[in-house]
Scaffold this motif. Structure first.
Motif, mmCIF file in Angstrom:
data_model
loop_
_atom_site.group_PDB
_atom_site.id
_atom_site.type_symbol
_atom_site.label_atom_id
_atom_site.label_comp_id
_atom_site.label_asym_id
_atom_site.label_seq_id
_atom_site.Cartn_x
_atom_site.Cartn_y
_atom_site.Cartn_z
ATOM 1 N N PRO A 223 0.816 -1.234 0.000
ATOM 2 C CA PRO A 223 0.000 0.000 0.000
ATOM 3 C C PRO A 223 0.841 1.272 0.000
ATOM 4 O O PRO A 223 0.506 2.245 -0.686
ATOM 5 C CB PRO A 223 -0.830 -0.129 1.278
ATOM 6 N N ALA A 224 1.940 1.278 0.756
ATOM 7 C CA ALA A 224 2.808 2.460 0.767
ATOM 8 C C ALA A 224 3.480 2.639 -0.591
ATOM 9 O O ALA A 224 3.581 3.755 -1.109
ATOM 10 C CB ALA A 224 3.864 2.329 1.866
ATOM 11 N N THR A 225 3.933 1.545 -1.177
ATOM 12 C CA THR A 225 4.583 1.619 -2.489
ATOM 13 C C THR A 225 3.625 2.160 -3.534
ATOM 14 O O THR A 225 3.963 3.060 -4.313
ATOM 15 C CB THR A 225 5.096 0.230 -2.897
ATOM 16 N N VAL A 226 2.410 1.630 -3.579
ATOM 17 C CA VAL A 226 1.418 2.078 -4.552
ATOM 18 C C VAL A 226 1.101 3.556 -4.361
ATOM 19 O O VAL A 226 0.904 4.291 -5.341
ATOM 20 C CB VAL A 226 0.136 1.231 -4.445
ATOM 21 N N SER A 227 1.091 4.016 -3.123
ATOM 22 C CA SER A 227 0.737 5.418 -2.861
ATOM 23 C C SER A 227 1.729 6.391 -3.480
ATOM 24 O O SER A 227 1.401 7.568 -3.660
ATOM 25 C CB SER A 227 0.635 5.665 -1.350
ATOM 26 N N THR A 228 2.933 5.934 -3.814
ATOM 27 C CA THR A 228 3.937 6.824 -4.397
ATOM 28 C C THR A 228 3.893 6.840 -5.924
ATOM 29 O O THR A 228 4.610 7.636 -6.547
ATOM 30 C CB THR A 228 5.360 6.398 -3.978
ATOM 31 N N LEU A 229 3.078 5.995 -6.539
ATOM 32 C CA LEU A 229 3.031 5.923 -8.000
ATOM 33 C C LEU A 229 2.110 6.998 -8.570
ATOM 34 O O LEU A 229 1.085 7.331 -7.961
ATOM 35 C CB LEU A 229 2.527 4.548 -8.447
ATOM 36 N N PRO A 230 2.433 7.538 -9.738
ATOM 37 C CA PRO A 230 1.530 8.492 -10.390
ATOM 38 C C PRO A 230 0.181 7.860 -10.674
ATOM 39 O O PRO A 230 0.076 6.634 -10.872
ATOM 40 C CB PRO A 230 2.265 8.827 -11.694
ATOM 41 N N ALA A 231 -0.867 8.679 -10.714
ATOM 42 C CA ALA A 231 -2.225 8.167 -10.908
ATOM 43 C C ALA A 231 -2.347 7.366 -12.192
ATOM 44 O O ALA A 231 -3.008 6.314 -12.214
ATOM 45 C CB ALA A 231 -3.221 9.325 -10.901
ATOM 46 N N TRP A 232 -1.706 7.821 -13.276
ATOM 47 C CA TRP A 232 -1.856 7.103 -14.543
ATOM 48 C C TRP A 232 -1.194 5.729 -14.497
ATOM 49 O O TRP A 232 -1.683 4.779 -15.105
ATOM 50 C CB TRP A 232 -1.297 7.940 -15.707
ATOM 51 N N MET A 233 -0.101 5.609 -13.760
ATOM 52 C CA MET A 233 0.540 4.299 -13.609
ATOM 53 C C MET A 233 -0.326 3.363 -12.778
ATOM 54 O O MET A 233 -0.433 2.170 -13.069
ATOM 55 C CB MET A 233 1.911 4.450 -12.951
ATOM 56 N N ARG A 234 -0.950 3.907 -11.749
ATOM 57 C CA ARG A 234 -1.812 3.084 -10.903
ATOM 58 C C ARG A 234 -2.988 2.538 -11.697
ATOM 59 O O ARG A 234 -3.366 1.357 -11.560
ATOM 60 C CB ARG A 234 -2.293 3.909 -9.699
ATOM 61 N N ARG A 235 -3.566 3.394 -12.552
ATOM 62 C CA ARG A 235 -4.704 2.940 -13.364
ATOM 63 C C ARG A 235 -4.253 1.940 -14.427
ATOM 64 O O ARG A 235 -4.878 0.894 -14.607
ATOM 65 C CB ARG A 235 -5.390 4.137 -14.020
ATOM 66 N N LEU A 236 -3.174 2.273 -15.121
ATOM 67 C CA LEU A 236 -2.708 1.414 -16.201
ATOM 68 C C LEU A 236 -2.260 0.049 -15.681
ATOM 69 O O LEU A 236 -2.494 -0.977 -16.316
ATOM 70 C CB LEU A 236 -1.549 2.093 -16.945
#
Length: 309
Positions: A223-236
């Motif tokens: 969860p902490a790692t994902v929180s640092t990713l840009p929104a477009w990377m999280r969606r893609l």
């Protein structure tokens, strides 16, 4: 990745020098922080947006057959370059290049040949690694570097890239150049079934015999790692999570990082899970002073590595 191919790092050998960066460098500070584990998980996850790297990982299947060994070998390589002595860095880099030389094949989306040693793939791995470790240091650790430290950090990043096949002129040397680099490669980033499999596996590694510690740690950090990713990377990458999770996980992660911020605790956390990484950090924190209290350049390090230890 390296342990089963004659990993050259010998923790019992006294360090010959201070490596490339030395005490007081932001590189030593950032790469030895507990936040480097989060940064490393971030890096190996988002690296899968490069279809050529994804093809190499998918064909080798190493992260699925031996996830702990592969992750430990890769992280320990980055650490050796960052804080190890020059001989260890050169010898480990040379081994890594020989291993990567065998990783070639056809990338199925484009139909083009991939090579793990290609300058483009090596640059992607290098920049995502150094950027992600700094990003997590700033987000969950002591906070942003000073302007002078940041300038030095990216200059160090360019020095470390000399140990790989990256073209020197392509390596970003500032925060702005890193942003420009990511923007320049965005048009060729994509996901596929193998990419999604790799990302999700690295964020939440499956359990099994000998894998339960990695299963637990990967899920605790995800969860902490994902929180640092840009929104477009999280969606893609299909790894998005609610904003409420981002808000909750940030202070909890900072507390955990502070609790592990002493060498004794940090070493205890990774001792069984990442033995090669532990050996590098243990020598860094507790080893005898180096024979020569000086830093060297990669070019000088290659000259020294050509002579017997």
């Amino acid at each position: 990745m390296l342990a089963d191919r004659g990993w050259p790092f010998d923790p019992s050998r006294r360090r010959e020098d201070l490596g490339f960066f030395g005490p007081g460098s932001p590189t030593w500070k950032v790469w030895t922080s507990p936040t480097a584990l989060l940064g490393f998980q971030r890096a190996v996850t988002l690296e899968h947006f490069d279809p050529f790297l994804t093809a190499a990982v998918a064909d080798a299947r190493g992260i699925y057959l031996d996830p702990r060994g592969r992750l430990d070998g890769t992280l320990s390589y980055f650490l050796i370059v960052a804080v190890g002595d020059s001989r260890s860095a050169i010898e480990t880099s040379d081994l890594l290049m020989r291993v990567h030389a065998k990783a070639t094949g056809i990338e199925p989306i484009s139909g083009k040949r991939y090579s793990a040693n290609s300058p483009e793939s090596q640059l992607w791995i290098h920049v995502t690694g150094w950027h992600s470790v700094l990003k997590c240091y700033e987000t969950f650790g002591p906070g942003p570097l000073t302007r002078e430290e940041e300038d030095r950090y990216w200059a160090d990043c360019a020095v470390a890239a000399e140990l790989q096949t990256c073209r020197s002129s392509d390596v970003p040397r500032s925060r702005d150049q890193v942003r420009e680099y990511f923007e320049s490669v965005r048009s060729r980033l994509c996901v596929s079934e193998p990419a999604l499999e790799g990302m999700h596996y690295l964020l939440r590694t499956r359990g099994g015999r000998g894998r339960w510690p990695l299963w637990a740690m990967s899920r605790a950090m995800a969860p902490a790692t994902v929180s640092t990713l840009p929104a477009w990377m999280r969606r893609l990458g299909d790894v998005d999570q609610p904003a409420a999770v981002d808000r909750i996980v940030a202070p909890l992660t900072r507390v955990a990082v502070r609790a592990a911020a002493t060498p004794r605790v940090e070493l205890a956390v990774i001792k069984r899970l990442l033995p090669m990484t532990h050996a590098v950090l243990d020598q860094h924190f507790n080893g005898a002073p180096p024979v020569l209290a000086e830093t060297v350049t990669p070019a000088r390090a290659r000259e020294l590595a050509a002579t017997p230890a």
